[in-house]
Design a protein around this motif. Sequence first.
Motif, PDB file in Angstrom:
ATOM      1  N   GLU A  87      -1.671   6.851  25.409  1.00 59.81           N
ATOM      2  CA  GLU A  87      -0.320   6.478  25.858  1.00 59.81           C
ATOM      3  C   GLU A  87       0.745   7.084  24.950  1.00 59.81           C
ATOM      4  O   GLU A  87       1.811   7.501  25.414  1.00 59.81           O
ATOM      5  CB  GLU A  87      -0.179   4.952  25.898  1.00 59.81           C
ATOM      6  N   ASP A  88       0.472   7.133  23.640  1.00 57.95           N
ATOM      7  CA  ASP A  88       1.417   7.773  22.720  1.00 57.95           C
ATOM      8  C   ASP A  88       1.588   9.249  23.069  1.00 57.95           C
ATOM      9  O   ASP A  88       2.716   9.773  23.075  1.00 57.95           O
ATOM     10  CB  ASP A  88       0.914   7.662  21.271  1.00 57.95           C
ATOM     11  N   VAL A  89       0.475   9.918  23.353  1.00 59.75           N
ATOM     12  CA  VAL A  89       0.543  11.334  23.694  1.00 59.75           C
ATOM     13  C   VAL A  89       1.295  11.516  25.012  1.00 59.75           C
ATOM     14  O   VAL A  89       2.112  12.434  25.151  1.00 59.75           O
ATOM     15  CB  VAL A  89      -0.873  11.942  23.775  1.00 59.75           C
ATOM     16  N   ARG A  90       1.049  10.632  25.980  1.00 54.45           N
ATOM     17  CA  ARG A  90       1.775  10.749  27.257  1.00 54.45           C
ATOM     18  C   ARG A  90       3.281  10.613  27.044  1.00 54.45           C
ATOM     19  O   ARG A  90       4.070  11.322  27.673  1.00 54.45           O
ATOM     20  CB  ARG A  90       1.277   9.698  28.244  1.00 54.45           C
ATOM     21  N   THR A  91       3.667   9.710  26.152  1.00 55.69           N
ATOM     22  CA  THR A  91       5.103   9.540  25.865  1.00 55.69           C
ATOM     23  C   THR A  91       5.711  10.842  25.353  1.00 55.69           C
ATOM     24  O   THR A  91       6.860  11.173  25.668  1.00 55.69           O
ATOM     25  CB  THR A  91       5.301   8.426  24.827  1.00 55.69           C
ATOM     26  N   ILE A  92       4.930  11.607  24.578  1.00 55.86           N
ATOM     27  CA  ILE A  92       5.426  12.885  24.049  1.00 55.86           C
ATOM     28  C   ILE A  92       5.495  13.940  25.141  1.00 55.86           C
ATOM     29  O   ILE A  92       6.492  14.653  25.269  1.00 55.86           O
ATOM     30  CB  ILE A  92       4.514  13.372  22.898  1.00 55.86           C
ATOM     31  N   VAL A  93       4.440  14.072  25.942  1.00 54.61           N
ATOM     32  CA  VAL A  93       4.333  15.232  26.840  1.00 54.61           C
ATOM     33  C   VAL A  93       4.981  15.020  28.203  1.00 54.61           C
ATOM     34  O   VAL A  93       5.387  16.002  28.852  1.00 54.61           O
ATOM     35  CB  VAL A  93       2.854  15.632  27.042  1.00 54.61           C
ATOM     36  N   GLU A  94       5.109  13.770  28.648  1.00 52.46           N
ATOM     37  CA  GLU A  94       5.584  13.546  30.018  1.00 52.46           C
ATOM     38  C   GLU A  94       6.973  14.139  30.279  1.00 52.46           C
ATOM     39  O   GLU A  94       7.188  14.762  31.337  1.00 52.46           O
ATOM     40  CB  GLU A  94       5.568  12.056  30.357  1.00 52.46           C
ATOM     41  N   PRO A  95       7.942  13.993  29.365  1.00 54.67           N
ATOM     42  CA  PRO A  95       9.260  14.591  29.650  1.00 54.67           C
ATOM     43  C   PRO A  95       9.190  16.102  29.860  1.00 54.67           C
ATOM     44  O   PRO A  95       9.915  16.647  30.707  1.00 54.67           O
ATOM     45  CB  PRO A  95      10.085  14.232  28.409  1.00 54.67           C
ATOM     46  N   TYR A  96       8.343  16.791  29.102  1.00 56.86           N
ATOM     47  CA  TYR A  96       8.218  18.243  29.256  1.00 56.86           C
ATOM     48  C   TYR A  96       7.579  18.596  30.602  1.00 56.86           C
ATOM     49  O   TYR A  96       7.979  19.563  31.261  1.00 56.86           O
ATOM     50  CB  TYR A  96       7.391  18.822  28.109  1.00 56.86           C
ATOM     51  N   ILE A  97       6.595  17.813  31.007  1.00 57.31           N
ATOM     52  CA  ILE A  97       5.931  18.084  32.281  1.00 57.31           C
ATOM     53  C   ILE A  97       6.888  17.843  33.444  1.00 57.31           C
ATOM     54  O   ILE A  97       6.970  18.651  34.376  1.00 57.31           O
ATOM     55  CB  ILE A  97       4.662  17.216  32.414  1.00 57.31           C
ATOM     56  N   ARG A  98       7.614  16.743  33.403  1.00 55.83           N
ATOM     57  CA  ARG A  98       8.571  16.456  34.480  1.00 55.83           C
ATOM     58  C   ARG A  98       9.640  17.546  34.577  1.00 55.83           C
ATOM     59  O   ARG A  98      10.050  17.949  35.673  1.00 55.83           O
ATOM     60  CB  ARG A  98       9.233  15.094  34.255  1.00 55.83           C
ATOM     61  N   LYS A  99      10.074  18.042  33.427  1.00 54.83           N
ATOM     62  CA  LYS A  99      11.099  19.091  33.417  1.00 54.83           C
ATOM     63  C   LYS A  99      10.552  20.404  33.963  1.00 54.83           C
ATOM     64  O   LYS A  99      11.291  21.201  34.546  1.00 54.83           O
ATOM     65  CB  LYS A  99      11.617  19.283  31.992  1.00 54.83           C
ATOM     66  N   GLY A 146       6.198   8.312  42.448  1.00 54.68           N
ATOM     67  CA  GLY A 146       5.485   7.114  42.027  1.00 54.68           C
ATOM     68  C   GLY A 146       4.021   7.146  42.386  1.00 54.68           C
ATOM     69  O   GLY A 146       3.226   6.374  41.835  1.00 54.68           O
ATOM     70  N   GLU A 147       3.642   8.025  43.309  1.00 55.59           N
ATOM     71  CA  GLU A 147       2.243   8.138  43.712  1.00 55.59           C
ATOM     72  C   GLU A 147       1.475   9.182  42.895  1.00 55.59           C
ATOM     73  O   GLU A 147       0.252   9.299  43.040  1.00 55.59           O
ATOM     74  CB  GLU A 147       2.158   8.486  45.199  1.00 55.59           C
ATOM     75  N   THR A 148       2.167   9.931  42.060  1.00 54.38           N
ATOM     76  CA  THR A 148       1.497  10.926  41.221  1.00 54.38           C
ATOM     77  C   THR A 148       0.599  10.232  40.200  1.00 54.38           C
ATOM     78  O   THR A 148       1.029   9.316  39.500  1.00 54.38           O
ATOM     79  CB  THR A 148       2.523  11.808  40.492  1.00 54.38           C
ATOM     80  N   VAL A 149      -0.645  10.676  40.112  1.00 48.76           N
ATOM     81  CA  VAL A 149      -1.608  10.091  39.170  1.00 48.76           C
ATOM     82  C   VAL A 149      -1.649  10.956  37.921  1.00 48.76           C
ATOM     83  O   VAL A 149      -1.822  12.176  37.991  1.00 48.76           O
ATOM     84  CB  VAL A 149      -3.009   9.999  39.805  1.00 48.76           C
ATOM     85  N   TRP A 150      -1.518  10.300  36.751  1.00 48.19           N
ATOM     86  CA  TRP A 150      -1.508  11.005  35.473  1.00 48.19           C
ATOM     87  C   TRP A 150      -2.821  10.774  34.729  1.00 48.19           C
ATOM     88  O   TRP A 150      -3.341   9.659  34.699  1.00 48.19           O
ATOM     89  CB  TRP A 150      -0.356  10.497  34.596  1.00 48.19           C
ATOM     90  N   HIS A 151      -3.339  11.837  34.118  1.00 47.55           N
ATOM     91  CA  HIS A 151      -4.510  11.744  33.242  1.00 47.55           C
ATOM     92  C   HIS A 151      -4.160  12.482  31.952  1.00 47.55           C
ATOM     93  O   HIS A 151      -4.306  13.699  31.861  1.00 47.55           O
ATOM     94  CB  HIS A 151      -5.731  12.405  33.881  1.00 47.55           C
ATOM     95  N   VAL A 152      -3.673  11.759  30.961  1.00 47.48           N
ATOM     96  CA  VAL A 152      -3.273  12.363  29.690  1.00 47.48           C
ATOM     97  C   VAL A 152      -4.283  11.958  28.617  1.00 47.48           C
ATOM     98  O   VAL A 152      -4.499  10.767  28.376  1.00 47.48           O
ATOM     99  CB  VAL A 152      -1.849  11.927  29.283  1.00 47.48           C
TER     100      VAL A 152
END
Length: 392
Positions: free
Chosen positions: A203-215, A224-230
């Motif tokens: 979850e810590d890693v997702r917090t770091i990488v998610e903004p970059y992926i969304r951008k 909301g239906e997108t499934v994440w595997h970080v």
Amino acid sequence: MRRSSYLFTSESVSEGHPDKVCDRISDTVVDAYLAALPEARVACETLATTNRVVIAGEVRGPSSITHDKIVELTREAIKDIGYEQDGFHWKTADVAVHLHAQSADIAQGVDAAGNKDEGAGDQGIMFGYACNETPELMPAPIYYAHKILQNLTTARKAKENGAALLGPDAKSQVTVRYENGKPVAATQIVLSTQHLDENLSSEDVRTIVEPYIRKTLPAGWVTGETVWHVNPTGKFVIGGPDGDCGLTGRKIIVDTYGGAAPHGGGAFSGKDPTKVDRSAAYAARYLAKNVVAAGLADRCTLQLSYAIGVAKPLSIYADLHGTGNVDEGKLEAFLRDAMDLSPRGIRTHLSLNKPIYARTSAYGHFGRAPEADGGFSWERTDLVDTLKSALA
């Protein structure tokens, strides 16, 4: 006929992935020889494991490229990627160089002599592909899988926010939903990345990488239906060649079209441009991209085939996948004459005898912007007007 609505997935790996470390080193050797002698011949393979790099292959070039020089360049490449960990460090890794002279038997079949033009360095088939799913005329899944890792690598090296806690080794995967043949959303996103702080959770890693992926992804693709595997396996601290042995040429689908198009028999990295595994694949991409850029089709696959020692391709095949507005046989005949597809002709047309290859070793050989020094010259679209006037 291709389905209009479906899911398709492609993966990418970062420059710190063990296989990509090896591709980078092999292409660094190619660049060193071509910088010293544009007509040099190089076939270089690299293996990397815990604190050890082995470089082997065949070369024909100036004696100024010594084994010591190659060791120095290898350490510089590893340092640039960012490896300074106990199990793989640019400064302390053992680097063994086992390069020897090119086979005289191969040279006699390939070199130009008398009235004989330079022949292909080996038999084989090469494919090129282009489609109108992205401005770069690449399939969307592989394009965005690459961009996610490129953007995270840029942030890591710039030490942006939490990205400074990430390591060089990473993998991405994007599943794209197509509707009416067009990419419209990301249904699954996979990101596994090395991290330097062993206490970071997934979850810590997702917090770091998610903004970059969304951008990185197009607006509206993440829902909301997108499934994440970080980092789905949890901790990922031991990375790179220390965690998994690497070899040159093991990521050929990552290098090309992410599985959306065929790939021929050979890898690219470590080979000078006389090797048609590399140069003819670049030429096929160049021609396919120009066909799509000219508006002659939404998708184009090209195949070229060669025999060792023979200059001209044995065949050229075009498939527009039912999306074209030109006869494919007529297109094949035109492309055969539009560009000299002999090994020498390809190198001349695309200016390939330059030290431009280390930069291709990660994030794909295709879908990149042409560069002022000749890098990614096969991404030019300078045949569009010619194609339109002849075939449109």
